[in-house]
Design a protein around this motif. Structure first.
Motif, PDB file in Angstrom:
ATOM      1  N   VAL A  91       0.823  -1.200   0.000  1.00  0.00           N
ATOM      2  CA  VAL A  91       0.000   0.000   0.000  1.00  0.00           C
ATOM      3  C   VAL A  91       0.862   1.257   0.000  1.00  0.00           C
ATOM      4  O   VAL A  91       0.689   2.142  -0.842  1.00  0.00           O
ATOM      5  N   LEU A  98     -12.331   6.541   0.400  1.00  0.00           N
ATOM      6  CA  LEU A  98     -12.270   5.084   0.460  1.00  0.00           C
ATOM      7  C   LEU A  98     -13.291   4.441  -0.461  1.00  0.00           C
ATOM      8  O   LEU A  98     -14.399   4.966  -0.668  1.00  0.00           O
ATOM      9  N   MET A 155      -6.276   7.603   5.057  1.00  0.00           N
ATOM     10  CA  MET A 155      -6.977   7.030   3.911  1.00  0.00           C
ATOM     11  C   MET A 155      -8.224   7.850   3.624  1.00  0.00           C
ATOM     12  O   MET A 155      -9.136   7.912   4.463  1.00  0.00           O
ATOM     13  N   VAL A 204      -3.798   3.267  -4.673  1.00  0.00           N
ATOM     14  CA  VAL A 204      -4.093   4.208  -3.581  1.00  0.00           C
ATOM     15  C   VAL A 204      -3.482   5.580  -3.805  1.00  0.00           C
ATOM     16  O   VAL A 204      -3.720   6.502  -3.007  1.00  0.00           O
ATOM     17  N   ASP A 226     -11.102  -1.201  -1.156  1.00  0.00           N
ATOM     18  CA  ASP A 226     -10.061  -0.995  -0.143  1.00  0.00           C
ATOM     19  C   ASP A 226     -10.273  -1.897   1.071  1.00  0.00           C
ATOM     20  O   ASP A 226      -9.425  -1.934   1.972  1.00  0.00           O
TER      21      ASP A 226
END
Length: 124
Positions: A48, A86, A83, A64, A90
């Motif tokens: 990630v 979203l 984050m 991402v 995810d």
């Protein structure tokens, strides 16, 4: 030896935000590059994001980029993953990892230390 404990996961609607934290204990935190990985059911563990020891260099997986931000606070022995925006895709267990290295590995294998993971679920 480094112990890692993640927190901050949970259930959020699509478009929402979460901030994951990973607190390290043991040896000097600033000696380690840090990474975030995720694993969804039936899928391989996926890179990630990663961050260098001094926090200057950051890396992101293609899925991402532009939505997630990694940061670290060496005084608090903590790495964060902010984050935003979203998506249901995810959804996964998110793990932080540490490696005593000068460069940031973008694969799981080189990392020596792992947390227990925190579940992130994004509903549509």
């Amino acid at each position: 030896q480094v112990q890692l404990v993640e927190s901050g996961g949970g259930l959020v609607q699509a478009g929402g935000s979460l901030r994951l934290s990973c607190v390290a204990s043991g040896r000097t935190f600033s000696r380690y590059v840090m990474g975030w990985f995720r694993q969804a059911p039936g899928k391989e563990r996926e890179f990630v994001s990663g961050i260098s020891r001094n926090g200057i260099f950051t890396y992101y997986g293609d899925s991402v980029k532009g939505r997630f931000t990694i940061s670290r606070d060496n005084a608090k022995n903590t790495v964060y993953l902010q984050m935003n925006s979203l998506k249901p895709e995810d959804t996964a267990v998110y793990y932080c990892a540490a490696e005593e290295s000068a460069t940031v590995p973008l694969r799981a294998t080189p990392y020596d230390y792992w947390g227990q993971g925190t579940q992130v679920t994004v509903s549509s």
